[in-house]
Design a protein around this motif. Structure first.
Motif, PDB file in Angstrom:
ATOM      1  N   ILE A  94       0.856  -1.180   0.000  1.00 24.00           N
ATOM      2  CA  ILE A  94       0.000   0.000   0.000  1.00 24.00           C
ATOM      3  C   ILE A  94       0.895   1.234   0.000  1.00 24.00           C
ATOM      4  O   ILE A  94       1.890   1.292   0.722  1.00 24.00           O
ATOM      5  N   HIS A 135      -3.618   8.929  -4.066  1.00 22.53           N
ATOM      6  CA  HIS A 135      -3.314   7.532  -4.378  1.00 22.53           C
ATOM      7  C   HIS A 135      -2.809   6.756  -3.154  1.00 22.53           C
ATOM      8  O   HIS A 135      -2.292   5.643  -3.302  1.00 22.53           O
ATOM      9  N   ARG A 136      -2.969   7.328  -1.984  1.00 22.37           N
ATOM     10  CA  ARG A 136      -2.342   6.764  -0.779  1.00 22.37           C
ATOM     11  C   ARG A 136      -2.825   5.365  -0.420  1.00 22.37           C
ATOM     12  O   ARG A 136      -2.107   4.601   0.219  1.00 22.37           O
ATOM     13  N   LYS A 137      -4.019   4.979  -0.841  1.00 28.43           N
ATOM     14  CA  LYS A 137      -4.561   3.661  -0.496  1.00 28.43           C
ATOM     15  C   LYS A 137      -4.340   2.626  -1.603  1.00 28.43           C
ATOM     16  O   LYS A 137      -4.734   1.471  -1.468  1.00 28.43           O
ATOM     17  N   LYS A 138      -3.692   3.033  -2.678  1.00 30.86           N
ATOM     18  CA  LYS A 138      -3.505   2.126  -3.819  1.00 30.86           C
ATOM     19  C   LYS A 138      -2.285   1.224  -3.621  1.00 30.86           C
ATOM     20  O   LYS A 138      -1.425   1.477  -2.783  1.00 30.86           O
ATOM     21  N   ALA A 139      -2.239   0.183  -4.444  1.00 29.19           N
ATOM     22  CA  ALA A 139      -1.063  -0.691  -4.480  1.00 29.19           C
ATOM     23  C   ALA A 139      -0.038  -0.085  -5.436  1.00 29.19           C
ATOM     24  O   ALA A 139      -0.396   0.313  -6.547  1.00 29.19           O
ATOM     25  N   LEU A 197       0.151  -0.861  -9.256  1.00 36.42           N
ATOM     26  CA  LEU A 197      -0.881  -0.368 -10.154  1.00 36.42           C
ATOM     27  C   LEU A 197      -0.565   1.025 -10.711  1.00 36.42           C
ATOM     28  O   LEU A 197      -1.296   1.531 -11.553  1.00 36.42           O
ATOM     29  N   LEU A 198       0.509   1.622 -10.246  1.00 32.41           N
ATOM     30  CA  LEU A 198       0.858   2.979 -10.646  1.00 32.41           C
ATOM     31  C   LEU A 198       1.778   2.989 -11.859  1.00 32.41           C
ATOM     32  O   LEU A 198       2.430   1.995 -12.169  1.00 32.41           O
ATOM     33  N   GLN A 247       4.637   7.758 -11.404  1.00 34.22           N
ATOM     34  CA  GLN A 247       3.975   7.775 -10.100  1.00 34.22           C
ATOM     35  C   GLN A 247       4.759   6.966  -9.069  1.00 34.22           C
ATOM     36  O   GLN A 247       4.886   7.375  -7.911  1.00 34.22           O
TER      37      GLN A 247
END
Length: 279
Positions: A102, A137-141, A144-145, A149
């Motif tokens: 995360i 985007h703090r909660k993304k994996a 996936l960026l 990013q």
């Protein structure tokens, strides 16, 4: 001005595995870096740029001479963490610096290892993510960026550790033009906020944005000065197998055709402005 880094007669040698020959990657280098400055280091592959950076961050230790960070000798074991907290490092491939699944956890990793209290970690993570425009985007994996990013997240992870100096070791080499612009915008912003920046790059346009440019070749300092001073040495730079910024190359060609382009023009936007006004 205050010197944050002082390098005295630095030599770094290693044994090359392929042929067991001793290689001098850096040879007797003297260098001082002022607090709050922006230094770009350029040179061909094998010129010693990354070796210099790793010696400043104490990832490598001198085989001769000394490196001092805020007065601490990087060879002193009892000041290793002081050196690492003072000088953060961003590498070419952001995947090598992302350790969590995360985004916000990844940014928190560094402060946690420094023993920062949890409530302060939360504040540092939020501030760092906002500084690189990645808070949303703090909660993304991280996987996936995009590449740009990911690099911004890697930068946020170092920013959250609150270093006085950040070394960027070819941070845009693996990015597309949009990603390069985004990362360079963040580097300029961090410098404006008082962070000492050491940028290792192959992109001459990036180096042109620094306060000072150092050109290395075969482990030695060849040229050292302001971007305008350095990029006026066009033939020397080309003899070293390096390019010059597009605006510098264009200005050189125009001067040879009789157009008096001022010597201070080294950036594309400056060239555009000059040509629009030229009569």
């Amino acid at each position: 001005m205050e010197k944050i880094i002082k390098i005295d007669n630095l030599t770094f040698s290693y044994m090359r595995e392929s042929d067991q020959r001793l290689v001098e990657a850096v040879k007797g280098l003297d260098l001082e870096i002022e607090k709050g400055s922006f230094l770009a280091v350029i040179g061909k592959n094998g010129s010693g740029k990354s070796t210099l950076a790793k010696n400043i961050n104490a990832l490598l230790l001198p085989t001769g001479g000394a490196v001092y960070v805020k007065g601490w000798d990087t060879k002193a074991d009892d000041h290793l963490w002081d050196v690492r907290q003072t000088v953060g490092m961003i590498f070419q491939n952001p995947d090598n610096q992302l350790v969590s699944s995360i985004v916000e956890d990844d940014v928190a990793f560094g402060p946690e290892n420094l023993g920062v209290p949890p409530e302060e970690i939360r504040q540092r993570v939020d501030e760092a993510l906002k500084a690189v425009n990645m808070y949303q985007h703090r909660k993304k994996a991280p996987h996936l960026l995009s590449g740009g990013q990911k690099q911004r997240i890697a930068i946020a992870g170092v920013v959250a550790m609150r270093p006085d100096c950040i070394i960027f070791d070819e941070p845009t080499a693996m990015l597309d033009p949009k990603g390069r612009r985004e990362v360079m915008d963040i580097i300029r912003k961090l410098h404006q906020e008082g962070i000492t920046v050491l940028l290792i790059t192959h992109f001459m346009e990036e180096a042109a944005n620094a306060d000072r440019v150092l050109i290395m070749d075969k482990g030695q300092r060849i040229l050292d000065g302001t971007p305008v001073e350095i990029f006026s040495e066009i033939e020397t730079i080309r003899e070293l197998g390096l390019d010059v910024p597009t605006a510098v190359d264009m200005a050189d060609r125009l001067r040879k055709r009789g157009i008096p382009v001022p010597s201070h023009i080294i950036r594309s936007e400056e060239m555009v402005e000059y040509l629009c006004q030229y009569k």
